[in-house]
Design an enzyme around this catalytic site. Structure first.
Site, PDB file in Angstrom:
ATOM      1  N   GLY A 170       0.820  -1.218   0.000  1.00  0.00           N
ATOM      2  CA  GLY A 170       0.000   0.000   0.000  1.00  0.00           C
ATOM      3  C   GLY A 170       0.847   1.257   0.000  1.00  0.00           C
ATOM      4  O   GLY A 170       0.569   2.215  -0.739  1.00  0.00           O
ATOM      5  N   ASP A 171       1.884   1.278   0.825  1.00  0.00           N
ATOM      6  CA  ASP A 171       2.791   2.429   0.862  1.00  0.00           C
ATOM      7  C   ASP A 171       3.506   2.615  -0.467  1.00  0.00           C
ATOM      8  O   ASP A 171       3.658   3.734  -0.959  1.00  0.00           O
ATOM      9  CB  ASP A 171       3.835   2.234   1.963  1.00  0.00           C
TER      10      ASP A 171
END
Length: 401
Positions: A170-171
């Site tokens: 996600g990051d």
């Protein structure tokens, strides 16, 4: 190719980010020539320095995500530190940050303040849920965003709770979007006939939205057909046969023989021409309905062969397949090495002497192989004196060094 020849040479970035998302965006810009000045807190610096730290004082994770950057130490809790940020931003093209929304405003370095000093500054902000909306003020790491974005619900086996993939996906995806937003704004700024408004120069990246945008047709499938996708383990919903299959030497291999044109010769290769000739299996829809039968047939064949034997046969037949690599496999792989995707540096790992450590190269490739990494993640505050003297005219005694 020299630094001056790189696509983003001449672009200066001020990074106020910690952890992974904003530093990933800045790393991508730095990889392609931007001068990235990373601001870290005194004493400890970016917390990533201690993540997966097996020895020494700086993790390989930090070295990787913060390569090609400069590190300076500023205390943003002080008036001087905040003023330094404002003064540095006045000499930069881009400011990147991933604090909780409202943090810059609380510190007195809001986009409005920064824009007043530099009307051309591109301000890229990464947060859990974005700068607006009812959830904007909530904190959240990528794990939470992956759940909100629908991703976590699809990862794992259907009879077990959802699992997480082994990297901070996600990051990293948010970092990709942030870097893309920066480059878009740079292009628009260059081609615009007048100065861009603050709104046009403000890039707002939310972790949950970054994940959601990667979920393919999850939402329209639900709204159009009332279909709620479910976890299917190593398979992909609606696509068959594609899975991991065990061999007789303890290894498993990935075979993606789901293409209509591939399926018939795939079945002939595994000695099941009857399946290849079955009219009910000519399309993905039909094969998906009989996915268990197909996977059983394929596993029976792979179970007769070692990994290398099975892959050699499949490759000769033109069936997409491959081993499931470990780090050791990747480092030894001829393809990666031919494209300069493993680059070695002498790094302090806490031993008495520097250690030769390989780092993943720069993507995408320009030309025929990866551009060289100029430096791995810097020591804490390594460039404080250089940056403050060169850009702000501060003497060492003023900096406190």
């Amino acid at each position: 190719m020299t630094t001056a020849d790189l696509p983003l040479s001449g672009v200066r970035v001020l990074e106020l980010g910690n952890y992974i998302a904003a530093p990933t965006a800045a790393r991508m810009l730095a990889d392609f020539g931007a001068e990235v000045i990373k601001v870290e807190r005194p004493g400890t610096g970016d917390e990533l320095r201690n993540w997966r730290l097996y020895s020494g004082t700086t993790s390989m994770l930090y070295r990787t995500i913060n390569r090609n950057k400069k590190s300076i130490v500023l205390d943003l809790r002080t008036e001087q530190g905040r003023q330094d940020v404002i003064d540095l931003a006045a000499k930069c093209d881009i400011l990147l940050e991933n604090f909780r929304p409202g943090t810059l405003e609380k510190w007195g370095i809001s986009p409005e303040v920064l824009s007043e000093k530099n009307p051309d500054l591109i301000i890229t902000r990464i947060s859990a849920f974005g700068q607006t909306g009812p959830m904007s003020a909530r904190p959240g790491f990528a794990a939470v965003a992956e759940a909100y974005g629908g991703f976590r619900n699809l990862v794992g086996d259907p009879d077990r709770p959802p699992v997480r993939v082994g990297v901070s996906i996600g990051d990293s995806i948010a970092g990709l979007y942030a870097a893309f937003g920066c480059v878009m704004a740079l292009f628009q700024r260059q081609t615009a006939k007048s100065t861009l408004s603050l709104s046009q120069r403000s890039i707002d990246v939310a972790l949950n939205e970054s994940i959601l945008s990667m979920m393919e047709s999850l939402i329209p499938d639900y709204l159009a057909y009332d279909v709620e996708r479910e976890r299917v383990g190593g398979r992909m919903e609606g696509i068959a046969p594609s899975n991991a299959y065990p061999c007789n030497d303890g290894h498993s291999i990935i075979i993606a023989g789901n293409g209509d044109a591939i399926f018939q010769r795939y079945m002939e290769t595994i000695d099941r021409p009857d399946l290849g000739a079955d009219p009910d299996l000519t399309s993905n829809a039909g094969r998906w309905k009989r996915r268990d039968e197909l996977d059983a047939a394929i596993s029976a064949w792979t179970g007769l062969h070692s990994r290398d034997e099975a892959l050699k046969i499949l490759d000769a037949a033109g069936v997409p397949s491959g081993p499931i690599y470990t780090a050791a496999d990747i480092v030894a792989d001829d393809q990666y090495n031919a494209r300069n995707m493993i680059q070695n540096f002498q790094v302090d790992t806490g031993e008495s002497e520097l250690t030769d450590v390989g780092f993943v190269g720069i993507v995408p490739v320009i030309g025929d192989k990866s551009l060289p990494i100029r430096s791995v993640g810097p020591e804490l505050g390594e460039h404080t004196a250089e940056v403050l003297e060169d850009l702000l005219g501060r003497a060492n005694e003023e900096i406190g060094i």
